[in-house]
Design an enzyme around this catalytic site. Structure first.
Site, mmCIF file in Angstrom:
data_model
loop_
_atom_site.group_PDB
_atom_site.id
_atom_site.type_symbol
_atom_site.label_atom_id
_atom_site.label_comp_id
_atom_site.label_asym_id
_atom_site.label_seq_id
_atom_site.Cartn_x
_atom_site.Cartn_y
_atom_site.Cartn_z
ATOM 1 N N GLU A 79 34.905 40.349 47.215
ATOM 2 C CA GLU A 79 33.642 40.805 47.775
ATOM 3 C C GLU A 79 33.671 40.748 49.312
ATOM 4 O O GLU A 79 34.562 40.123 49.900
ATOM 5 C CB GLU A 79 32.504 39.936 47.234
ATOM 6 C CG GLU A 79 32.369 39.937 45.714
ATOM 7 C CD GLU A 79 31.693 41.187 45.151
ATOM 8 O OE1 GLU A 79 31.833 42.269 45.749
ATOM 9 O OE2 GLU A 79 31.032 41.076 44.112
ATOM 10 N N ASP A 135 41.936 41.442 37.913
ATOM 11 C CA ASP A 135 40.811 40.512 37.802
ATOM 12 C C ASP A 135 40.337 40.367 36.361
ATOM 13 O O ASP A 135 40.758 41.093 35.469
ATOM 14 C CB ASP A 135 39.647 40.968 38.692
ATOM 15 C CG ASP A 135 39.391 42.474 38.628
ATOM 16 O OD1 ASP A 135 39.659 43.076 37.569
ATOM 17 O OD2 ASP A 135 38.929 43.045 39.620
ATOM 18 N N ASN A 157 30.273 48.328 47.387
ATOM 19 C CA ASN A 157 30.183 47.500 48.592
ATOM 20 C C ASN A 157 31.535 47.326 49.267
ATOM 21 O O ASN A 157 31.688 46.504 50.170
ATOM 22 C CB ASN A 157 29.559 46.137 48.280
ATOM 23 C CG ASN A 157 30.413 45.308 47.320
ATOM 24 O OD1 ASN A 157 31.470 45.744 46.864
ATOM 25 N ND2 ASN A 157 29.951 44.100 47.016
ATOM 26 N N HIS A 175 34.430 46.355 47.762
ATOM 27 C CA HIS A 175 35.362 45.353 47.240
ATOM 28 C C HIS A 175 36.562 46.012 46.587
ATOM 29 O O HIS A 175 36.486 47.134 46.074
ATOM 30 C CB HIS A 175 34.673 44.371 46.280
ATOM 31 C CG HIS A 175 34.258 44.927 44.950
ATOM 32 N ND1 HIS A 175 33.044 44.648 44.375
ATOM 33 C CD2 HIS A 175 34.898 45.714 44.040
ATOM 34 C CE1 HIS A 175 32.961 45.222 43.196
ATOM 35 N NE2 HIS A 175 34.075 45.874 42.969
#
EC number: 3.5.99.6
Length: 250
Positions: free
Chosen positions: A142, A66, A135, A137
């Site tokens: 996400e 990313d 979270n 990811h």
């Protein structure tokens, strides 16, 4: 599937050894690489192994997971900058074999499609390295990212931006969007290693262990991967069952 070590150093040595073994076994390997503080000691240890036992890396190909949209390669918080600081300046893979998403592309959607096509043209990753967000990811996929997604633009959640704010002098500087390799591309890797260290990852690792496979927790997709290993230190694994029960489930 689960491997727990006492310290970050042990986690890093194990993960770096797996990378080193892959490079030795297949000098033309396609490696999917991750960034973040978790990976820094992994890359440092990999370089130690390569200095002790030099191997030819000229045929390796890498794809990074990313990149922030809006940060150029010279920006100190871009993942391109990170990779050269922590690995590529020492590893010396030929430049044309190093692939990173372009956070400053004029048309991000076209850049995403081209990145995905390049991965598919190479036949996917031989080994994909992953971290995990608080979270759940993986990459910047996400919660609620479709499992069949390929490289795409993602809007970062508030939690992700808060978590990553520690790397910026001002929370307002944290980009709101990123380009990320998709979950489908991660799934298509022949082997996946997810690394989690530190007490801040304990809650999400416990949730990952307990949950069903669901887009609500992107990392849960690794439960259906045929060759995925989740590597943790004791702090990240603090809320998991005792190792005997863990081994039984794995």
């Amino acid at each position: 599937m689960y491997k727990i070590f006492n310290t970050v150093d042990e986690v890093s040595r194990y993960t770096a050894q797996r990378l080193f073994d892959q490079i030795c076994a297949k000098p033309e390997a396609i490696l999917g690489l991750a960034t973040g503080s978790t990976m820094e000691p992994v890359y440092a240890q990999l370089m130690q192994y390569l200095e002790q036992d030099p191997v030819d890396v000229s045929r390796l190909t890498t794809f990074n997971l990313d990149e922030y949209i809006g940060l150029g390669p010279e920006h100190s918080q871009s993942y391109c900058y990170y990779m050269y600081q922590h690995l590529f300046n020492q590893l010396h893979i030929p430049g044309e074999r190093v692939h990173l998403p372009d956070g400053t592309a004029e048309n991000a959607e076209i850049a995403c499609q081209a990145y995905s096509e390049a991965i598919q043209a190479m036949g996917g990753m031989d080994l994909q390295l992953l971290g995990i967000g608080t979270n759940g990811h993986i990459g910047f996929n996400e919660p609620q990212t479709p499992f069949d997604s390929r490289t795409h633009v993602i809007e970062l959640t508030e939690q992700t931006r808060i978590d990553n704010g520690r790397f910026f002098t001002d929370q307002r500087e944290v980009p709101t969007h990123a380009i990320t390799m998709g979950i489908q591309e991660i799934l298509e890797a022949k082997e996946v290693i997810l690394v989690a260290t530190g007490s801040k990852k304990a809650e999400i690792m416990a949730e990952l262990y307990r949950c069903e496979v669901s887009e609500a927790l992107p990392a849960s997709v690794l439960k259906i991967h045929s060759n995925a290993t989740i590597v943790m230190d004791k702090e990240a694994a603090a809320l998991l069952p005792e190792e005997g029960d863990l081994a039984a489930k794995a």
